[in-house]
Design a protein around this motif. Structure first.
Motif, PDB file in Angstrom:
ATOM      1  N   ILE A 203       0.856  -1.187   0.000  1.00 50.30           N
ATOM      2  CA  ILE A 203       0.000   0.000   0.000  1.00 50.30           C
ATOM      3  C   ILE A 203       0.893   1.238   0.000  1.00 50.30           C
ATOM      4  O   ILE A 203       1.792   1.362   0.817  1.00 50.30           O
ATOM      5  CB  ILE A 203      -0.928  -0.009   1.234  1.00 50.30           C
ATOM      6  CG1 ILE A 203      -1.886  -1.203   1.131  1.00 50.30           C
ATOM      7  CG2 ILE A 203      -1.705   1.290   1.348  1.00 50.30           C
ATOM      8  CD1 ILE A 203      -2.697  -1.445   2.379  1.00 50.30           C
ATOM      9  N   GLU A 204       0.652   2.151  -0.930  1.00 46.66           N
ATOM     10  CA  GLU A 204       1.542   3.301  -1.091  1.00 46.66           C
ATOM     11  C   GLU A 204       1.183   4.476  -0.191  1.00 46.66           C
ATOM     12  O   GLU A 204       2.049   5.254   0.194  1.00 46.66           O
ATOM     13  CB  GLU A 204       1.519   3.779  -2.553  1.00 46.66           C
ATOM     14  CG  GLU A 204       2.129   2.770  -3.526  1.00 46.66           C
ATOM     15  CD  GLU A 204       2.122   3.277  -4.939  1.00 46.66           C
ATOM     16  OE1 GLU A 204       1.654   4.418  -5.165  1.00 46.66           O
ATOM     17  OE2 GLU A 204       2.586   2.560  -5.834  1.00 46.66           O
ATOM     18  N   LEU A 206      -1.286   5.699   3.204  1.00 44.78           N
ATOM     19  CA  LEU A 206      -2.214   5.329   4.267  1.00 44.78           C
ATOM     20  C   LEU A 206      -1.956   6.170   5.497  1.00 44.78           C
ATOM     21  O   LEU A 206      -0.916   6.789   5.650  1.00 44.78           O
ATOM     22  CB  LEU A 206      -2.084   3.840   4.616  1.00 44.78           C
ATOM     23  CG  LEU A 206      -0.756   3.370   5.233  1.00 44.78           C
ATOM     24  CD1 LEU A 206      -0.828   3.371   6.761  1.00 44.78           C
ATOM     25  CD2 LEU A 206      -0.400   1.979   4.745  1.00 44.78           C
ATOM     26  N   VAL A 219      -6.882   4.582   3.519  1.00 43.12           N
ATOM     27  CA  VAL A 219      -6.020   4.264   2.378  1.00 43.12           C
ATOM     28  C   VAL A 219      -6.682   4.837   1.124  1.00 43.12           C
ATOM     29  O   VAL A 219      -7.866   5.183   1.128  1.00 43.12           O
ATOM     30  CB  VAL A 219      -5.816   2.739   2.196  1.00 43.12           C
ATOM     31  CG1 VAL A 219      -5.110   2.136   3.395  1.00 43.12           C
ATOM     32  CG2 VAL A 219      -7.150   2.028   1.952  1.00 43.12           C
ATOM     33  N   TRP A 220      -5.906   4.952   0.068  1.00 45.35           N
ATOM     34  CA  TRP A 220      -6.518   5.313  -1.208  1.00 45.35           C
ATOM     35  C   TRP A 220      -7.528   4.238  -1.570  1.00 45.35           C
ATOM     36  O   TRP A 220      -7.291   3.038  -1.318  1.00 45.35           O
ATOM     37  CB  TRP A 220      -5.444   5.418  -2.284  1.00 45.35           C
ATOM     38  CG  TRP A 220      -4.659   6.699  -2.240  1.00 45.35           C
ATOM     39  CD1 TRP A 220      -5.022   7.875  -1.644  1.00 45.35           C
ATOM     40  CD2 TRP A 220      -3.373   6.928  -2.823  1.00 45.35           C
ATOM     41  NE1 TRP A 220      -4.047   8.823  -1.823  1.00 45.35           N
ATOM     42  CE2 TRP A 220      -3.030   8.286  -2.540  1.00 45.35           C
ATOM     43  CE3 TRP A 220      -2.488   6.140  -3.560  1.00 45.35           C
ATOM     44  CZ2 TRP A 220      -1.837   8.850  -2.970  1.00 45.35           C
ATOM     45  CZ3 TRP A 220      -1.294   6.702  -3.987  1.00 45.35           C
ATOM     46  CH2 TRP A 220      -0.966   8.042  -3.699  1.00 45.35           C
ATOM     47  N   ARG A 222      -8.261   2.528  -4.079  1.00 45.47           N
ATOM     48  CA  ARG A 222      -7.815   1.348  -4.839  1.00 45.47           C
ATOM     49  C   ARG A 222      -7.125   0.301  -3.965  1.00 45.47           C
ATOM     50  O   ARG A 222      -6.917  -0.832  -4.408  1.00 45.47           O
ATOM     51  CB  ARG A 222      -6.892   1.775  -5.982  1.00 45.47           C
ATOM     52  CG  ARG A 222      -5.560   2.366  -5.588  1.00 45.47           C
ATOM     53  CD  ARG A 222      -4.741   2.632  -6.839  1.00 45.47           C
ATOM     54  NE  ARG A 222      -3.449   3.243  -6.603  1.00 45.47           N
ATOM     55  CZ  ARG A 222      -3.212   4.542  -6.617  1.00 45.47           C
ATOM     56  NH1 ARG A 222      -4.212   5.388  -6.814  1.00 45.47           N
ATOM     57  NH2 ARG A 222      -1.995   5.012  -6.425  1.00 45.47           N
ATOM     58  N   TYR A 223      -6.770   0.676  -2.731  1.00 42.35           N
ATOM     59  CA  TYR A 223      -6.111  -0.276  -1.840  1.00 42.35           C
ATOM     60  C   TYR A 223      -7.068  -0.901  -0.826  1.00 42.35           C
ATOM     61  O   TYR A 223      -6.652  -1.747  -0.036  1.00 42.35           O
ATOM     62  CB  TYR A 223      -4.966   0.414  -1.087  1.00 42.35           C
ATOM     63  CG  TYR A 223      -3.814   0.813  -1.979  1.00 42.35           C
ATOM     64  CD1 TYR A 223      -3.078  -0.149  -2.663  1.00 42.35           C
ATOM     65  CD2 TYR A 223      -3.462   2.146  -2.147  1.00 42.35           C
ATOM     66  CE1 TYR A 223      -2.027   0.213  -3.493  1.00 42.35           C
ATOM     67  CE2 TYR A 223      -2.411   2.518  -2.963  1.00 42.35           C
ATOM     68  CZ  TYR A 223      -1.700   1.554  -3.635  1.00 42.35           C
ATOM     69  OH  TYR A 223      -0.659   1.905  -4.453  1.00 42.35           O
ATOM     70  N   LYS A 225      -9.444  -3.047  -1.259  1.00 47.39           N
ATOM     71  CA  LYS A 225      -9.572  -4.491  -1.480  1.00 47.39           C
ATOM     72  C   LYS A 225      -8.387  -5.243  -0.869  1.00 47.39           C
ATOM     73  O   LYS A 225      -8.547  -6.362  -0.375  1.00 47.39           O
ATOM     74  CB  LYS A 225      -9.668  -4.794  -2.975  1.00 47.39           C
ATOM     75  CG  LYS A 225     -11.000  -4.409  -3.605  1.00 47.39           C
ATOM     76  CD  LYS A 225     -11.049  -4.818  -5.061  1.00 47.39           C
ATOM     77  CE  LYS A 225     -12.386  -4.460  -5.693  1.00 47.39           C
ATOM     78  NZ  LYS A 225     -12.433  -4.851  -7.133  1.00 47.39           N
ATOM     79  N   LYS A 226      -7.216  -4.629  -0.903  1.00 46.92           N
ATOM     80  CA  LYS A 226      -6.022  -5.267  -0.330  1.00 46.92           C
ATOM     81  C   LYS A 226      -6.145  -5.375   1.187  1.00 46.92           C
ATOM     82  O   LYS A 226      -5.752  -6.395   1.778  1.00 46.92           O
ATOM     83  CB  LYS A 226      -4.772  -4.471  -0.717  1.00 46.92           C
ATOM     84  CG  LYS A 226      -3.469  -5.140  -0.337  1.00 46.92           C
ATOM     85  CD  LYS A 226      -2.298  -4.553  -1.093  1.00 46.92           C
ATOM     86  CE  LYS A 226      -2.282  -4.988  -2.530  1.00 46.92           C
ATOM     87  NZ  LYS A 226      -1.011  -4.669  -3.231  1.00 46.92           N
ATOM     88  N   ILE A 227      -6.709  -4.343   1.821  1.00 41.42           N
ATOM     89  CA  ILE A 227      -6.937  -4.405   3.264  1.00 41.42           C
ATOM     90  C   ILE A 227      -7.935  -5.513   3.586  1.00 41.42           C
ATOM     91  O   ILE A 227      -7.727  -6.320   4.507  1.00 41.42           O
ATOM     92  CB  ILE A 227      -7.464  -3.056   3.790  1.00 41.42           C
ATOM     93  CG1 ILE A 227      -6.403  -1.966   3.656  1.00 41.42           C
ATOM     94  CG2 ILE A 227      -7.916  -3.186   5.246  1.00 41.42           C
ATOM     95  CD1 ILE A 227      -5.236  -2.078   4.613  1.00 41.42           C
TER      96      ILE A 227
END
Length: 264
Positions: A203-204, A206, A219-220, A222-223, A225-227
């Motif tokens: 994640i770039e 946060l 987070v942005w 787009r991130y 889903k990663k969380i």
């Protein structure tokens, strides 16, 4: 912005040094895009330039090391100054104007011959900016004084071939806490540890906003889903650090969100 305008704005920035009779500079350097453009322009315009990197519990170690690396890439002489901002009672109490006291202490810790320069840009002068009072009193801000806005900073850095041009914005760890919540080394380090684990997921950008036993992750979009994909790990990490309630903010990362909440 087209190349012609980029070159014009770069020249405006270089001309600022001559117009203001700046002969030598001490650049308060964080490694972010704004201070990188200031350092790059100072190195181009002046013969005597030194980058000063502040090492304090307020700043993540990964950011400090990144600043050193970027200063070396630019070919700048630099030194690291160790400070202890929590020894300042005003900083520890974390008042609404904390940024003023933080900036003041930062500038006063920079010793040496030369004009102190820092990276506030013209866009950042808008809104609630208590730190700007300290900037105007104790330092000079070439980007702000030249009217260079955030998008222009990115365009010039990209044209200059500086990889930092698309780097996310950085803010000290104190920005994760609402005004009035006392800052301690352990609280700051707890947030840093959690954010490091989340950064390691790829994640770039946060922020983990700390409300005692509650953590709000920004987070942005787009991130997100990663969380969620790493939900079990994320919950375990934060629970191990003492957070009982964990939220993912659906509005996503945004600057100043915690100070806006304070003013409601």
């Amino acid at each position: 912005m087209d190349e012609g305008n980029i070159k014009r704005r770069w020249k405006d920035l270089l001309d600022w040094y001559e117009e203001n009779a700046i002969k030598s500079a001490l650049v308060a350097y964080s490694g972010g895009k704004d201070s990188t453009l200031v350092l790059d322009s100072a190195l181009t315009a002046l013969d005597e330039v030194e980058a000063v990197i502040i090492d304090d519990v307020m700043y993540p170690k990964r950011e400090i090391e990144e600043a050193k690396r970027r200063a070396e890439e630019l070919g700048a002489e630099y030194r690291t100054v160790r400070t202890s901002k929590l020894s300042n009672q005003k900083m520890k109490e974390n008042p609404p104007d904390r940024c003023y006291h933080c900036k003041k202490e930062l500038f006063q810790s920079i010793e040496g011959d030369g004009t102190i320069l820092e990276g506030t840009n013209a866009t950042e002068a808008e809104g609630h900016r208590p730190g700007l009072k300290a900037v105007k009193k104790y330092a000079r801000a070439p980007l702000l004084e030249s009217g260079i806005e955030e998008e222009e900073v990115r365009d010039i850095l990209r044209w200059r071939g500086r990889e930092v041009w698309d780097r996310p914005s950085f803010a000290c760890l104190a920005s994760r806490f609402p005004a009035g919540r006392e800052l301690t080394e352990e609280r700051l380090k707890r947030v840093e540890r959690v954010e490091n684990k989340l950064f390691d997921l790829g994640i770039e950008q946060l922020r983990v906003r700390d409300f005692e036993e509650t953590a709000r992750i920004e987070v942005w979009p787009r991130y997100m889903k990663k969380i969620i994909k790493n939900r079990d790990k994320v919950i375990k990490w934060l629970k191990n650090e003492g957070y009982d309630r964990i939220f993912l903010d659906l509005e996503g990362y945004r600057t100043g969100s915690i100070s806006k909440e304070e003013r409601r």
